[in-house]
Motif scaffolding. Sequence first.
Motif, short mmCIF file in Angstrom:
data_model
loop_
_atom_site.label_atom_id
_atom_site.label_comp_id
_atom_site.label_asym_id
_atom_site.label_seq_id
_atom_site.Cartn_x
_atom_site.Cartn_y
_atom_site.Cartn_z
N ALA A 1 0.01 -47.74 8.87
CA ALA A 1 0.11 -48.83 9.86
C ALA A 1 -1.12 -48.87 10.76
N THR A 2 -1.64 -47.69 11.08
CA THR A 2 -2.87 -47.61 11.89
C THR A 2 -4.03 -48.20 11.10
N GLY A 3 -4.06 -47.93 9.80
CA GLY A 3 -5.09 -48.50 8.95
C GLY A 3 -5.03 -50.02 8.90
N LEU A 4 -3.82 -50.57 8.83
CA LEU A 4 -3.67 -52.02 8.83
C LEU A 4 -4.19 -52.60 10.14
N VAL A 5 -3.85 -51.95 11.25
CA VAL A 5 -4.34 -52.40 12.56
C VAL A 5 -5.87 -52.42 12.58
N ALA A 6 -6.48 -51.35 12.05
CA ALA A 6 -7.94 -51.23 12.04
C ALA A 6 -8.58 -52.35 11.23
N LEU A 7 -7.95 -52.70 10.11
CA LEU A 7 -8.50 -53.76 9.24
C LEU A 7 -8.25 -55.15 9.81
N ARG A 8 -7.01 -55.42 10.21
CA ARG A 8 -6.67 -56.79 10.62
C ARG A 8 -7.32 -57.18 11.95
N GLY A 9 -7.76 -56.17 12.73
CA GLY A 9 -8.36 -56.45 14.03
C GLY A 9 -9.82 -56.84 13.99
#
Length: 212
Positions: A98-106
């Motif tokens: 989930a942290t990885g998704l945040v890093a990418l989508r931001g």
Amino acid sequence: MSSAQHTRLTYAFDAYCGWCYGFGPALHEFAAAHADRIELQVLSGGLFTGPSALPVSAYPHVPGANERIAQLTGVTFGDGYRAALADGTVVMDSADAATGLVALRGQPGANALDAAAAMQRAWYVDGRSLSDAEVYRDLAAELCLDADAVAAAYASPAARAEAEADFLQVRRLGIDGYPALLLHTAHGTDRLGGPVSSADALTRALDQHLAA
């Protein structure tokens, strides 16, 4: 069409959810077909967190479930993933994912649904751990995003806090299974389709709800 008229949808998924991997192609087709009229938010659900974040070998039902997912949705599971299953040591940690998704989508120009799909390919095709910072560098390159910015975001407490906020928001929406596609209207929130819905079925469901 102005953004004020866009229909709001929320997609709750987990990067380590095989049914979400199976649902991905239909959801992508649906989202692409309606890009001019929907606004899609992608949230991580947190399937494997805390005491549930265990090596994949701790979940012996996974291979059987994968066969069923492949039969019903047509997705294929890659050799790298099958090797990771056989090895059994990769820890499925949804908080890291989930942290990885945040890093990418931001990142500027990022598409959250594309990022989610790229993450699922990294695991379900290549068998790469979504707790590995290098994976996010590679995904950033694949998605034409700044790899250094993504890596820095992945390591940041702010991204981890945003991932936890995703989990909380999903719980507040009453979602307890994935994938879940929700439609938000003035009348409330409705679930659209299910894990084996086609893009056409999702479109019909969307049109019916909006007509009502």
